[in-house]
Write a protein that holds these residues in place. Structure first.
Motif, PDB file in Angstrom:
ATOM      1  N   ASP A  27       0.836  -1.189   0.000  1.00 29.40           N
ATOM      2  CA  ASP A  27       0.000   0.000   0.000  1.00 29.40           C
ATOM      3  C   ASP A  27       0.877   1.247   0.000  1.00 29.40           C
ATOM      4  OD1 ASP A  27      -2.449  -1.368   0.103  1.00 29.40           O
ATOM      5  OD2 ASP A  27      -2.318  -1.562   2.275  1.00 29.40           O
ATOM      6  N   ARG A  34      -3.218   1.109  -8.087  1.00 23.53           N
ATOM      7  CA  ARG A  34      -4.631   1.434  -8.233  1.00 23.53           C
ATOM      8  C   ARG A  34      -5.122   2.002  -6.906  1.00 23.53           C
ATOM      9  NH1 ARG A  34      -8.042  -2.409  -8.472  1.00 23.53           N
ATOM     10  NH2 ARG A  34      -6.825  -3.865  -7.263  1.00 23.53           N
ATOM     11  N   LYS A  35      -6.388   2.334  -6.861  1.00 18.42           N
ATOM     12  CA  LYS A  35      -7.052   2.827  -5.653  1.00 18.42           C
ATOM     13  C   LYS A  35      -6.440   4.130  -5.140  1.00 18.42           C
ATOM     14  CE  LYS A  35      -8.541  -1.738  -4.199  1.00 18.42           C
ATOM     15  NZ  LYS A  35      -8.572  -2.707  -3.108  1.00 18.42           N
ATOM     16  N   CYS A  72      -6.446   7.871  -3.878  1.00 16.60           N
ATOM     17  CA  CYS A  72      -7.411   8.569  -3.040  1.00 16.60           C
ATOM     18  C   CYS A  72      -6.842   9.925  -2.635  1.00 16.60           C
ATOM     19  CB  CYS A  72      -7.713   7.717  -1.803  1.00 16.60           C
ATOM     20  SG  CYS A  72      -9.105   8.303  -0.854  1.00 16.60           S
ATOM     21  N   ASP A 112      -9.466   3.401 -11.207  1.00 20.48           N
ATOM     22  CA  ASP A 112      -8.282   3.504 -10.352  1.00 20.48           C
ATOM     23  C   ASP A 112      -8.492   4.424  -9.146  1.00 20.48           C
ATOM     24  OD1 ASP A 112      -6.937   1.760 -11.975  1.00 20.48           O
ATOM     25  OD2 ASP A 112      -5.944   3.326 -13.132  1.00 20.48           O
ATOM     26  N   LYS A 113      -9.715   4.908  -8.930  1.00 19.14           N
ATOM     27  CA  LYS A 113     -10.003   5.786  -7.793  1.00 19.14           C
ATOM     28  C   LYS A 113     -10.580   4.983  -6.643  1.00 19.14           C
ATOM     29  CE  LYS A 113     -11.198   9.708 -10.703  1.00 19.14           C
ATOM     30  NZ  LYS A 113     -12.295  10.576 -11.159  1.00 19.14           N
ATOM     31  N   GLU A 114     -10.251   5.403  -5.444  1.00 17.30           N
ATOM     32  CA  GLU A 114     -10.826   4.816  -4.235  1.00 17.30           C
ATOM     33  C   GLU A 114     -11.613   5.916  -3.541  1.00 17.30           C
ATOM     34  OE1 GLU A 114     -11.662   1.790  -1.589  1.00 17.30           O
ATOM     35  OE2 GLU A 114     -10.564   1.646  -3.459  1.00 17.30           O
TER      36      GLU A 114
END
Length: 175
Positions: free
Chosen positions: A76, A106-107, A109, A123-125
């Protein structure tokens, strides 16, 4: 991301699998050429490969190189910047370096909408949970308590897990 890290000769023999389709058939030997998730060295091998990429690309992407070596927790990426432009540049450089190793982050934020102008919706969280939860739209830290599951037996493990859920966030909120 572990499957993106290749294990080269002669070390891939350590990930050999013996297989046969039916009883009586001869055993076949297969070698796994990528890091296998769940094995003891998997996270180390991924992190080491990522750090090596950062070292190789230090001159081309200085901010991304530093971020890759300092702002990861397992797999992460948790980072930021003093301005939106700095955060976007860090995201760009980090993504470029990792793309050279066939890794994709990805993800993404952020609490600032300008950060997402070049990020696809996939690809957004929208909401982060890491112990406590963070809602980037409102920039609020969320805190919830839950007790033991009514259907579970009050044995040592569930009781300790519940206590840990109470203890860690309370320590964070007290500061």
């Amino acid at each position: 991301m572990y499957r993106c890290v290749r294990v080269s000769e002669p070390d891939n023999y350590l990930q050999s699998i013996l297989w046969r389709d039916k009883k009586g058939k001869e055993l076949e030997d297969y070698k796994l050429d990528t890091v296998t998730y769940g094995t003891k060295p998997a996270s180390f091998l991924f992190v080491r490969a990522m750090h090596q990429l950062a070292i190789y690309e230090r001159d081309s992407f200085p901010a991304g190189s530093v971020a890759l070596q300092q702002d990861f927790y397992v797999d992460d990426f948790i980072s930021g910047g003093s301005s939106v432009g700095e955060a976007i540049e860090k995201m760009r450089q980090t993504s470029e370096i990792l793309a050279r190793g066939d890794f994709k982050l990805r993800k993404w934020c952020s609490s600032h909408s300008d950060f997402f102008k070049d990020v696809s919706d996939d690809d957004k969280e929208k909401y982060l949970k890491f112990g406590l939860a963070w809602d980037p739209a409102t920039e609020k830290q969320l805190f919830s308590l839950s007790s033991l599951d009514p259907g579970s037996k009050a044995s040592r493990r569930p009781v300790l897990a519940t206590i840990a859920r109470f203890y860690d966030p309370e320590g964070f909120l007290a500061q």
